[in-house]
Design an enzyme around this catalytic site. Structure first.
Site, PDB file in Angstrom:
ATOM      1  N   LEU A  79       6.212 -45.436 -46.512  1.00 48.44           N
ATOM      2  CA  LEU A  79       4.805 -45.842 -46.617  1.00 48.44           C
ATOM      3  C   LEU A  79       4.641 -47.239 -46.031  1.00 48.44           C
ATOM      4  CD1 LEU A  79       3.583 -44.536 -50.094  1.00 48.44           C
ATOM      5  CD2 LEU A  79       2.984 -43.719 -47.820  1.00 48.44           C
ATOM      6  N   HIS A  80       4.843 -47.334 -44.738  1.00 49.80           N
ATOM      7  CA  HIS A  80       4.690 -48.595 -44.018  1.00 49.80           C
ATOM      8  C   HIS A  80       3.637 -48.409 -42.930  1.00 49.80           C
ATOM      9  CE1 HIS A  80       8.176 -50.265 -45.990  1.00 49.80           C
ATOM     10  NE2 HIS A  80       8.779 -49.102 -45.788  1.00 49.80           N
ATOM     11  N   ALA A  81       2.928 -49.457 -42.641  1.00 50.56           N
ATOM     12  CA  ALA A  81       1.937 -49.501 -41.556  1.00 50.56           C
ATOM     13  C   ALA A  81       0.928 -48.347 -41.628  1.00 50.56           C
ATOM     14  CB  ALA A  81       2.638 -49.583 -40.212  1.00 50.56           C
ATOM     15  N   ILE A 120       9.319 -43.139 -41.726  1.00 54.47           N
ATOM     16  CA  ILE A 120       9.062 -44.574 -41.921  1.00 54.47           C
ATOM     17  C   ILE A 120       8.503 -44.904 -43.301  1.00 54.47           C
ATOM     18  CG2 ILE A 120       8.834 -45.106 -39.474  1.00 54.47           C
ATOM     19  CD1 ILE A 120       5.825 -45.049 -39.775  1.00 54.47           C
ATOM     20  N   PRO A 141       1.109 -44.986 -42.112  1.00 58.91           N
ATOM     21  CA  PRO A 141       1.119 -44.085 -43.273  1.00 58.91           C
ATOM     22  C   PRO A 141       0.566 -44.757 -44.536  1.00 58.91           C
ATOM     23  CG  PRO A 141       3.182 -43.910 -42.091  1.00 58.91           C
ATOM     24  CD  PRO A 141       2.439 -45.061 -41.486  1.00 58.91           C
TER      25      PRO A 141
END
Length: 90
Positions: free
Chosen positions: A14-16, A12, A18
């Protein structure tokens, strides 16, 4: 100044979560830290900045650090991206 290129391989990017973990880790260091993707550079200690980059799986980013703990900061962030995030989010 210390810099390093890293390819983000977790599923995923670097979203949410992470991104939050990346910012928390960067914030532990005294150095000024930024990351760059496709010519856009943001403060690595800003969740909004990181999210605005839209880093996805397979994207190459460059991390920059300037300050007394710059090498340690870059080493830790690279380890986070390559080892911890890939283990949890691949």
């Amino acid at each position: 100044m210390e810099s390093r290129k890293v390819t983000v391989n977790n599923k995923i990017g670097l979203h949410a979560r992470p991104a939050a973990l990346f910012v928390q880790t960067a914030s532990k260091f005294l150095s000024n830290i930024s990351i760059e993707k496709a010519g856009k550079k943001v403060n690595a200690k800003s969740i909004m900045g990181i999210m605005a980059l839209g880093v996805c799986q397979g994207d190459e980013i460059t991390m920059f650090a300037t300050g007394e703990d710059e090498k340690k900061a870059i080493d830790h962030l690279e380890n986070l991206l390559i080892n911890k995030l890939e283990e949890e989010y691949v």
